[in-house]
Design a protein around this motif. Sequence first.
Motif: not given
Length: 111
Positions: A79-89, A6-16
């Motif tokens: 890229l970071a903010h796309v993943l953060l928005l997805a995570r938030h939603a 789950r590379p995007l999920e792991a990255l999103a966790d770090q970005l968060e």
Amino acid sequence: MSQEIRPLEALADQLEQVSAGYAARFGLHRDGDWFMLKLQEELGELTSSYVALTGRARPRERDDAADRQAFEEELADVLAHVLLLARHAGIDADRAVDDKWLRWLGDSADV
């Protein structure tokens, strides 16, 4: 894509972690509007850096390497903010990319 990777999920966790620290440091309330507007802000900055990189902006005192570095940094922000928005939603970005894009792998004639 394998369910274990789950590379995007792991990255999103770090970005968060980074984004939450930034918000705490500056007293920001990150709601859905904040995530969306921050993405829009970063997209504008990416566009501006692309215009400079491609020689379509007024002359500046930066060189080509600096323009390239600015473009790379702004691309990372988007890229970071796309993943953060997805995570938030509550969107599973890995699954969304799998469903929308990667399902076409090996079947490019039907894209």
